[in-house]
Design a protein around this motif. Structure first.
Motif, mmCIF file in Angstrom:
data_model
loop_
_atom_site.group_PDB
_atom_site.id
_atom_site.type_symbol
_atom_site.label_atom_id
_atom_site.label_comp_id
_atom_site.label_asym_id
_atom_site.label_seq_id
_atom_site.Cartn_x
_atom_site.Cartn_y
_atom_site.Cartn_z
ATOM 1 N N ARG A 170 0.805 -1.191 -0.084
ATOM 2 C CA ARG A 170 -0.013 -0.031 0.019
ATOM 3 C C ARG A 170 0.942 1.315 0.077
ATOM 4 O O ARG A 170 0.831 2.260 -0.761
ATOM 5 N N ARG A 171 1.669 1.145 0.873
ATOM 6 C CA ARG A 171 2.625 2.391 1.172
ATOM 7 C C ARG A 171 3.651 2.574 -0.348
ATOM 8 O O ARG A 171 3.888 3.865 -0.900
ATOM 9 N N LEU A 172 4.027 1.340 -0.858
ATOM 10 C CA LEU A 172 5.019 1.644 -2.178
ATOM 11 C C LEU A 172 4.289 2.090 -3.147
ATOM 12 O O LEU A 172 4.630 2.949 -4.045
ATOM 13 N N PRO A 178 11.333 4.427 -1.469
ATOM 14 C CA PRO A 178 11.710 5.280 -0.465
ATOM 15 C C PRO A 178 13.042 5.881 -0.767
ATOM 16 O O PRO A 178 13.913 5.288 -1.201
ATOM 17 N N ALA A 179 13.169 7.388 -0.601
ATOM 18 C CA ALA A 179 14.466 7.985 -0.828
ATOM 19 C C ALA A 179 15.476 7.464 0.076
ATOM 20 O O ALA A 179 15.137 7.256 1.249
ATOM 21 N N GLY A 180 16.707 7.410 -0.553
ATOM 22 C CA GLY A 180 17.931 7.243 0.601
ATOM 23 C C GLY A 180 18.024 5.897 0.915
ATOM 24 O O GLY A 180 18.858 5.522 1.800
ATOM 25 N N VAL A 185 12.306 -4.188 1.199
ATOM 26 C CA VAL A 185 11.483 -5.273 1.287
ATOM 27 C C VAL A 185 9.924 -4.842 1.329
ATOM 28 O O VAL A 185 9.382 -4.036 2.198
ATOM 29 N N VAL A 186 9.037 -5.303 0.639
ATOM 30 C CA VAL A 186 7.563 -5.128 0.543
ATOM 31 C C VAL A 186 6.795 -6.259 0.954
ATOM 32 O O VAL A 186 7.087 -7.711 0.453
ATOM 33 N N GLN A 191 -1.851 -5.378 -4.168
ATOM 34 C CA GLN A 191 -2.327 -4.852 -5.434
ATOM 35 C C GLN A 191 -1.090 -4.850 -6.386
ATOM 36 O O GLN A 191 -1.051 -3.803 -7.379
ATOM 37 N N ASP A 192 -0.233 -5.695 -6.550
ATOM 38 C CA ASP A 192 1.017 -5.605 -7.461
ATOM 39 C C ASP A 192 1.594 -4.282 -7.604
ATOM 40 O O ASP A 192 1.855 -3.839 -8.849
ATOM 41 N N SER A 193 1.831 -3.774 -6.465
ATOM 42 C CA SER A 193 2.441 -2.375 -6.346
ATOM 43 C C SER A 193 3.867 -2.362 -7.287
ATOM 44 O O SER A 193 3.945 -1.256 -7.805
#
Ligand SMILES: C[S@@+](CC[C@H](N)C(=O)[O-])C[C@H]1O[C@@H](n2cnc3c(N)ncnc32)[C@H](O)[C@@H]1O
Length: 254
Positions: A170-172, A178-180, A185-186, A191-193
């Protein structure tokens, strides 16, 4: 005093149990086996197998219960999580109240490790804080699906001295890479992000049902394997009725 154990049982392979977990299993009078819906009977079977395989010369009881599920498709995601946690807490309270006698030890077999995307610790703390029940509890660590994935792909999670971030699908989908952070790891990706991150020169190491006989592994440049992962994932979910998959994304090395 009632005693409770949250025992991490690994991510699917019964041989992932630690010696500490096996010793903990042998202290329990009652095991709580909780899962979501009948589609996950394989996960319940695995936990039953763990009790039968590792508990020696000791009578024990098994109590199975269905975990409440989050209401899907509602606009208020945070609200639906609060409702879900309240329902889970009520279930835990009822189980502990009704099935663990004073002086007895009850064990919750937690998938992977209780410290990673699992609400059991928070729930037991909330019950204690409510003052409605009193008990002691202990956490026994387990092998997470992240470790199992890394081992099966024979990769380290981090670059030398680098940072790793563990996040949700969801976050991805919402925030992108994510920066830096070189390695991400997801988990919990319904939802196949990863498909939205094509064209960014990333590598993916994907695994579903890792450590179980249904295990599926795919690795490669994201642009080249994303569609194969999506199709494999869809077919497996349809065949089994559920899927649990995790993946590592990292900048491709030339
Ligand atoms: C609620 S979290 C539980 C994580 C667990 N506590 C752990 O330590 O791995 C469920 C997520 O864990 C991951 N997962 C759990 N078991 C897995 C397995 N055998 N193979 C791949 N991913 C798994 C998936 O991302 C799934 O959506």
């Amino acid at each position: 005093m009632k005693r409770l154990l949250l025992i991490g049982v690994g991510a699917g392979d019964p041989e992932q149990l630690t010696i500490q977990a096996v010793k903990a299993l042998n202290r329990a009078d009652v095991f709580f086996l909780l899962d979501k819906g009948s589609s996950k009977t394989k996960l319940l079977d695995l936990r039953r197998e763990i009790c039968e395989r590792y508990v020696e010369n000791r009578d024990f009881r098994v109590v199975e219960a269905e975990l409440p599920e989050r209401e899907r498709g509602v606009a208020d995601y945070a609200g639906s999580v609060v409702d879900l946690n309240a329902a889970k807490q009520a279930l835990f309270e009822q189980l502990i109240d009704e099935h663990v006698a004073e002086g007895e030890c009850g064990a919750f077999l937690v998938w992977g490790d209780p410290a990673l995307y699992d609400s059991s610790i928070r729930i037991l703390d909330a019950i204690l804080a409510s003052g409605r029940l009193s008990f002691d509890y202990e956490v026994i660590p387990g092998i997470t699906s992240v470790q199992a994935l890394a081992a099966r792909h024979r990769i380290a999670l981090n670059h030398i001295g680098g940072a790793v971030q563990i996040t949700t699908g969801r976050r991805l989908a919402r925030e992108g890479m994510p920066a830096g952070v070189q390695d991400v790891v997801v988990m919990l990706d319904a939802q196949d992000s990863y498909t939205g991150l094509r064209g960014q020169d990333l590598e993916i190491f994907w695994g579903a049902y890792v450590g179980t006989p249904d295990e599926l592994l795919i690795a490669g440049r994201l642009d080249e394997v994303a569609e194969r992962i999506r199709e494999t994932r869809l077919a497996a979910r349809e065949a089994n009725g559920w899927i649990m998959d995790t993946y590592l994304l990292r900048k491709a090395e030339d």
